[in-house]
Design an enzyme around this catalytic site. Structure first.
Site, PDB file in Angstrom:
ATOM      1  N   THR A 126       0.826  -1.209   0.000  1.00  0.00           N
ATOM      2  CA  THR A 126       0.000   0.000   0.000  1.00  0.00           C
ATOM      3  C   THR A 126       0.860   1.257   0.000  1.00  0.00           C
ATOM      4  OG1 THR A 126      -1.462   1.311   1.425  1.00  0.00           O
ATOM      5  CG2 THR A 126      -0.156  -0.356   2.523  1.00  0.00           C
ATOM      6  N   ASP A 127       0.289   2.361  -0.495  1.00  0.00           N
ATOM      7  CA  ASP A 127       1.021   3.643  -0.453  1.00  0.00           C
ATOM      8  C   ASP A 127       1.240   4.115   0.984  1.00  0.00           C
ATOM      9  OD1 ASP A 127      -1.578   4.488   0.172  1.00  0.00           O
ATOM     10  OD2 ASP A 127      -1.733   5.926  -1.474  1.00  0.00           O
ATOM     11  N   GLU A 128       0.479   3.543   1.937  1.00  0.00           N
ATOM     12  CA  GLU A 128       0.606   4.002   3.326  1.00  0.00           C
ATOM     13  C   GLU A 128       1.959   3.644   3.937  1.00  0.00           C
ATOM     14  OE1 GLU A 128      -2.693   3.722   5.922  1.00  0.00           O
ATOM     15  OE2 GLU A 128      -4.138   4.103   4.329  1.00  0.00           O
ATOM     16  N   TYR A 150      -1.402  -0.306  11.234  1.00  0.00           N
ATOM     17  CA  TYR A 150      -1.708  -0.957   9.947  1.00  0.00           C
ATOM     18  C   TYR A 150      -0.555  -0.764   8.971  1.00  0.00           C
ATOM     19  CZ  TYR A 150      -3.355  -1.217   5.116  1.00  0.00           C
ATOM     20  OH  TYR A 150      -3.455  -1.496   3.773  1.00  0.00           O
ATOM     21  N   LYS A 154       2.055  -3.529   7.351  1.00  0.00           N
ATOM     22  CA  LYS A 154       2.132  -3.738   5.895  1.00  0.00           C
ATOM     23  C   LYS A 154       3.560  -3.510   5.387  1.00  0.00           C
ATOM     24  CE  LYS A 154      -0.582  -4.405   3.098  1.00  0.00           C
ATOM     25  NZ  LYS A 154      -1.027  -5.689   2.495  1.00  0.00           N
TER      26      LYS A 154
HETATM   27  P1  NAD Z   1     -10.404  -6.450   2.670  1.00  0.00           P
HETATM   28  O1  NAD Z   1     -10.318  -6.103   4.111  1.00  0.00           O
HETATM   29  O2  NAD Z   1     -11.645  -6.159   1.916  1.00  0.00           O
HETATM   30  O3  NAD Z   1     -10.097  -8.016   2.474  1.00  0.00           O
HETATM   31  C1  NAD Z   1      -9.081  -8.679   3.154  1.00  0.00           C
HETATM   32  C2  NAD Z   1      -9.298 -10.178   2.944  1.00  0.00           C
HETATM   33  O4  NAD Z   1      -8.224 -10.882   3.594  1.00  0.00           O
HETATM   34  C3  NAD Z   1     -10.597 -10.711   3.559  1.00  0.00           C
HETATM   35  O5  NAD Z   1     -11.250 -11.558   2.647  1.00  0.00           O
HETATM   36  C4  NAD Z   1     -10.137 -11.485   4.790  1.00  0.00           C
HETATM   37  O6  NAD Z   1     -10.987 -12.548   5.143  1.00  0.00           O
HETATM   38  C5  NAD Z   1      -8.771 -11.969   4.319  1.00  0.00           C
HETATM   39  N1  NAD Z   1      -7.860 -12.273   5.437  1.00  0.00           N
HETATM   40  C6  NAD Z   1      -7.586 -11.501   6.522  1.00  0.00           C
HETATM   41  N2  NAD Z   1      -6.717 -12.119   7.335  1.00  0.00           N
HETATM   42  C7  NAD Z   1      -6.406 -13.305   6.746  1.00  0.00           C
HETATM   43  C8  NAD Z   1      -5.548 -14.391   7.087  1.00  0.00           C
HETATM   44  N3  NAD Z   1      -4.813 -14.367   8.220  1.00  0.00           N
HETATM   45  N4  NAD Z   1      -5.458 -15.430   6.243  1.00  0.00           N
HETATM   46  C9  NAD Z   1      -6.206 -15.484   5.096  1.00  0.00           C
HETATM   47  N5  NAD Z   1      -7.057 -14.504   4.744  1.00  0.00           N
HETATM   48  C10 NAD Z   1      -7.146 -13.417   5.545  1.00  0.00           C
HETATM   49  O7  NAD Z   1      -9.132  -5.768   1.994  1.00  0.00           O
HETATM   50  P2  NAD Z   1      -8.945  -4.965   0.623  1.00  0.00           P
HETATM   51  O8  NAD Z   1      -9.337  -3.565   0.835  1.00  0.00           O
HETATM   52  O9  NAD Z   1      -9.511  -5.756  -0.473  1.00  0.00           O
HETATM   53  O10 NAD Z   1      -7.341  -4.988   0.516  1.00  0.00           O
HETATM   54  C11 NAD Z   1      -6.683  -6.095  -0.080  1.00  0.00           C
HETATM   55  C12 NAD Z   1      -5.183  -5.847  -0.046  1.00  0.00           C
HETATM   56  O11 NAD Z   1      -4.872  -4.644  -0.745  1.00  0.00           O
HETATM   57  C13 NAD Z   1      -4.620  -5.670   1.366  1.00  0.00           C
HETATM   58  O12 NAD Z   1      -3.379  -6.301   1.436  1.00  0.00           O
HETATM   59  C14 NAD Z   1      -4.468  -4.159   1.509  1.00  0.00           C
HETATM   60  O13 NAD Z   1      -3.445  -3.834   2.410  1.00  0.00           O
HETATM   61  C15 NAD Z   1      -4.122  -3.773   0.074  1.00  0.00           C
HETATM   62  N6  NAD Z   1      -4.508  -2.413  -0.323  1.00  0.00           N
HETATM   63  C16 NAD Z   1      -5.787  -1.971  -0.143  1.00  0.00           C
HETATM   64  C17 NAD Z   1      -6.137  -0.695  -0.592  1.00  0.00           C
HETATM   65  C18 NAD Z   1      -7.538  -0.160  -0.407  1.00  0.00           C
HETATM   66  O14 NAD Z   1      -7.743   1.031  -0.597  1.00  0.00           O
HETATM   67  N7  NAD Z   1      -8.516  -0.973  -0.074  1.00  0.00           N
HETATM   68  C19 NAD Z   1      -5.190   0.099  -1.227  1.00  0.00           C
HETATM   69  C20 NAD Z   1      -3.879  -0.393  -1.385  1.00  0.00           C
HETATM   70  C21 NAD Z   1      -3.559  -1.656  -0.942  1.00  0.00           C
HETATM   71  O1  DAU Z   2      -3.998   4.356   0.742  1.00  0.00           O
HETATM   72  C1  DAU Z   2      -4.255   2.984   0.678  1.00  0.00           C
HETATM   73  C2  DAU Z   2      -5.040   2.598   1.901  1.00  0.00           C
HETATM   74  O2  DAU Z   2      -6.333   3.176   1.740  1.00  0.00           O
HETATM   75  C3  DAU Z   2      -5.150   1.095   2.112  1.00  0.00           C
HETATM   76  O3  DAU Z   2      -3.873   0.579   2.360  1.00  0.00           O
HETATM   77  C4  DAU Z   2      -6.076   0.782   3.296  1.00  0.00           C
HETATM   78  O4  DAU Z   2      -6.267  -0.605   3.412  1.00  0.00           O
HETATM   79  C5  DAU Z   2      -7.413   1.456   3.054  1.00  0.00           C
HETATM   80  O5  DAU Z   2      -8.234   1.275   4.181  1.00  0.00           O
HETATM   81  C6  DAU Z   2      -7.222   2.959   2.801  1.00  0.00           C
HETATM   82  O6  DAU Z   2      -6.757   3.636   3.988  1.00  0.00           O
HETATM   83  P1  DAU Z   2      -7.349   5.057   4.440  1.00  0.00           P
HETATM   84  O7  DAU Z   2      -7.129   5.208   5.887  1.00  0.00           O
HETATM   85  O8  DAU Z   2      -6.854   6.149   3.554  1.00  0.00           O
HETATM   86  O9  DAU Z   2      -8.901   4.800   4.071  1.00  0.00           O
HETATM   87  P2  DAU Z   2     -10.244   5.148   4.846  1.00  0.00           P
HETATM   88  O10 DAU Z   2     -11.359   4.798   3.923  1.00  0.00           O
HETATM   89  O11 DAU Z   2     -10.275   4.585   6.222  1.00  0.00           O
HETATM   90  O12 DAU Z   2     -10.154   6.720   4.968  1.00  0.00           O
HETATM   91  C7  DAU Z   2     -10.016   7.560   3.830  1.00  0.00           C
HETATM   92  C8  DAU Z   2      -9.957   9.007   4.303  1.00  0.00           C
HETATM   93  O13 DAU Z   2     -11.244   9.344   4.859  1.00  0.00           O
HETATM   94  C9  DAU Z   2      -8.940   9.235   5.408  1.00  0.00           C
HETATM   95  O14 DAU Z   2      -8.363  10.520   5.251  1.00  0.00           O
HETATM   96  C10 DAU Z   2      -9.774   9.187   6.682  1.00  0.00           C
HETATM   97  C11 DAU Z   2     -11.115   9.741   6.238  1.00  0.00           C
HETATM   98  N1  DAU Z   2     -12.269   9.200   6.981  1.00  0.00           N
HETATM   99  C12 DAU Z   2     -12.393   7.846   7.067  1.00  0.00           C
HETATM  100  C13 DAU Z   2     -13.441   7.275   7.756  1.00  0.00           C
HETATM  101  C14 DAU Z   2     -13.587   5.781   7.859  1.00  0.00           C
HETATM  102  C15 DAU Z   2     -13.206  10.048   7.551  1.00  0.00           C
HETATM  103  O15 DAU Z   2     -13.089  11.283   7.456  1.00  0.00           O
HETATM  104  N2  DAU Z   2     -14.241   9.478   8.244  1.00  0.00           N
HETATM  105  C16 DAU Z   2     -14.395   8.136   8.361  1.00  0.00           C
HETATM  106  O16 DAU Z   2     -15.375   7.703   9.037  1.00  0.00           O
END
Ligand code: NAD
Ligand code: DAU
Length: 340
Positions: A126-128, A150, A154
């Site tokens: 992730t970019d985080e 988190y 990661k």
């Molecule tokens: P999500 O939370 O929707 O899904 C995570 C999945 O992983 C779930 O199906 C869960 O059951 C499974 N899981 C959790 N722990 C596990 C374990 N110990 N063994 C096997 N399975 C397990 O997540 P997402 O938003 O789809 O993100 C997927 C990946 O992409 C993650 O690695 C996340 O860090 C990365 N990512 C997400 C974002 C975003 O904005 N959502 C952006 C960049 C990177």
């Molecule tokens: O940047 C990639 C990441 O994006 C992934 O690695 C993470 O898995 C994914 O959860 C996401 O992280 P963020 O923390 O950026 O996403 P979130 O949706 O939680 O929040 C997005 C922005 O919105 C952040 O600045 C916080 C704000 N926010 C979020 C929530 C849940 C609010 O203002 N109110 C809220 O209730």
């Protein structure tokens, strides 16, 4: 790439990726390996459940035996790891599961993949991991300065994938994606949370001043970026997959409300997230050189996403009626009381 193991394939991006790969590669076999935590959901894979090239296995990536058996029994040549605890706010409430999966789990998956002789391993990062950037954009060689439990967990998985290449010569690659959105995203993340709350005329808890910046990426573009890196990325390297689409949170919320025809009075500024990263931005040059670029406009993608949540109430109402309620109370109960 014949037999692909998609860990975390029952989550948001993972399930979209499974659909993407089955559609694009007629000869591929996909095994989803997923623990089915609160975020994992077999409903997300309903549309491929009858496809003979697809199979589901429930299991934890942090357990050696089940991982080894999944690899061997299915003659896996390629692993893509989405499995993770993914929500920053939950990592602040309780980091334990984040270390288990994002740190230990990635190590176990790498170790078993190495022993079995997996040919290619992609770790979805992730970019985080870079932390916050006031101006400019992060490049892959920049130092990692994660700020939340988190992000730190990661970063550990991300660097372990690199170490397995350098130390053991394993064929690993890493993608660092930006904020992703689209269908099947669990309604704890800001976009599905705000869309579904607005549909129910519930308040939208906006953290702090709402001027934080996120770089939004549509899930199909994220899947295409992962596929490009999987096929063409250099072993041992990391690749940024960013949307090139930076927006202030408050501006995204205004767009959502406009699309939904709901009033701005639903917005509730609440106490900020501790350690909240102010701005994320990625330089995509290296991934673009593999032939990938983001294709879908933010306006179009946001419209499709809103339409999806409007047409799929069965999906999110089921989720919001379960464990979710407890989490919502812990995360927002006091915050919303403080301002009412
Ligand atoms: P999500 O939370 O929707 O899904 C995570 C999945 O992983 C779930 O199906 C869960 O059951 C499974 N899981 C959790 N722990 C596990 C374990 N110990 N063994 C096997 N399975 C397990 O997540 P997402 O938003 O789809 O993100 C997927 C990946 O992409 C993650 O690695 C996340 O860090 C990365 N990512 C997400 C974002 C975003 O904005 N959502 C952006 C960049 C990177
Ligand atoms: O940047 C990639 C990441 O994006 C992934 O690695 C993470 O898995 C994914 O959860 C996401 O992280 P963020 O923390 O950026 O996403 P979130 O949706 O939680 O929040 C997005 C922005 O919105 C952040 O600045 C916080 C704000 N926010 C979020 C929530 C849940 C609010 O203002 N109110 C809220 O209730």
């Amino acid at each position: 790439m014949k037999n692909l193991l998609v860990c975390g394939g029952a989550g948001f991006i993972g399930s979209n990726f499974v659909r993407y790969m089955l559609k694009k590669y007629p000869d591929i076999h996909v095994v989803v390996y997923d623990k089915l935590t609160y975020a994992g959901n077999r409903d997300n894979l309903e549309s491929v459940s009858q496809d003979e090239r697809y199979k589901f296995l429930q299991g934890d990536i942090a357990e050696h035996g089940p991982v080894a058996r999944a690899l061997e029994f299915n003659r896996i040549d390629t692993v893509v790891n989405f499995a993770a605890e993914t929500h920053v706010d939950r990592s602040i409430l309780d980091p334990d599961a984040f270390i288990h999966t994002n740190t230990m789990g990635v190590y176990v998956l790498l170790e078993e993949s190495r022993k079995y002789g997996v040919e290619r391993f992609l770790q979805v990062s992730t970019d985080e991991v870079y932390g916050s950037i006031p101006q400019g954009a992060f490049r892959e060689g920049d130092p990692l300065e994660p700020n939340s439990p988190y992000a730190a967990s990661k970063a550990s998985g991300d660097l372990m994938a690199r170490a397995y290449h350098v130390t053991y010569g394993m064929n690993t690659v890493v993608t660092r994606g930006s904020n992703t959105f689209g269908p099947y995203q669990y309604p704890e993340k800001v976009l599905p949370l705000f869309i579904t709350n607005a549909l129910e005329d519930q308040p939208l808890p906006l953290y702090g001043d709402g001027k934080q910046v996120r770089d939004w990426l549509y899930v199909d573009d994220h899947c295409a970026g992962i596929d490009a890196v999987l096929r063409h990325g250099q072993p041992g390297e990391a690749y940024n997959v960013g949307g090139e689409n930076e927006r202030h949170n408050i501006d995204v919320v205004y767009m959502l409300l406009e699309l939904l025809g709901k009033p701005q009075s639903l917005i509730r500024p609440v106490e900020d997230r501790p350690g909240h990263d102010r701005r994320y931005a990625l330089d995509n040059t290296k991934t673009r050189q593999l032939g990938w670029k983001p294709e879908v406009s933010f306006e179009e993608a946001l419209k499709c996403t809103v339409e999806w949540y409007k047409s799929n109430e069965w999906w999110w109402r089921k989720i919001k009626s379960g464990e979710y309620q407890q989490y919502y109370k812990a995360q927002y109960g006091q915050r919303l009381k403080d301002i009412s």
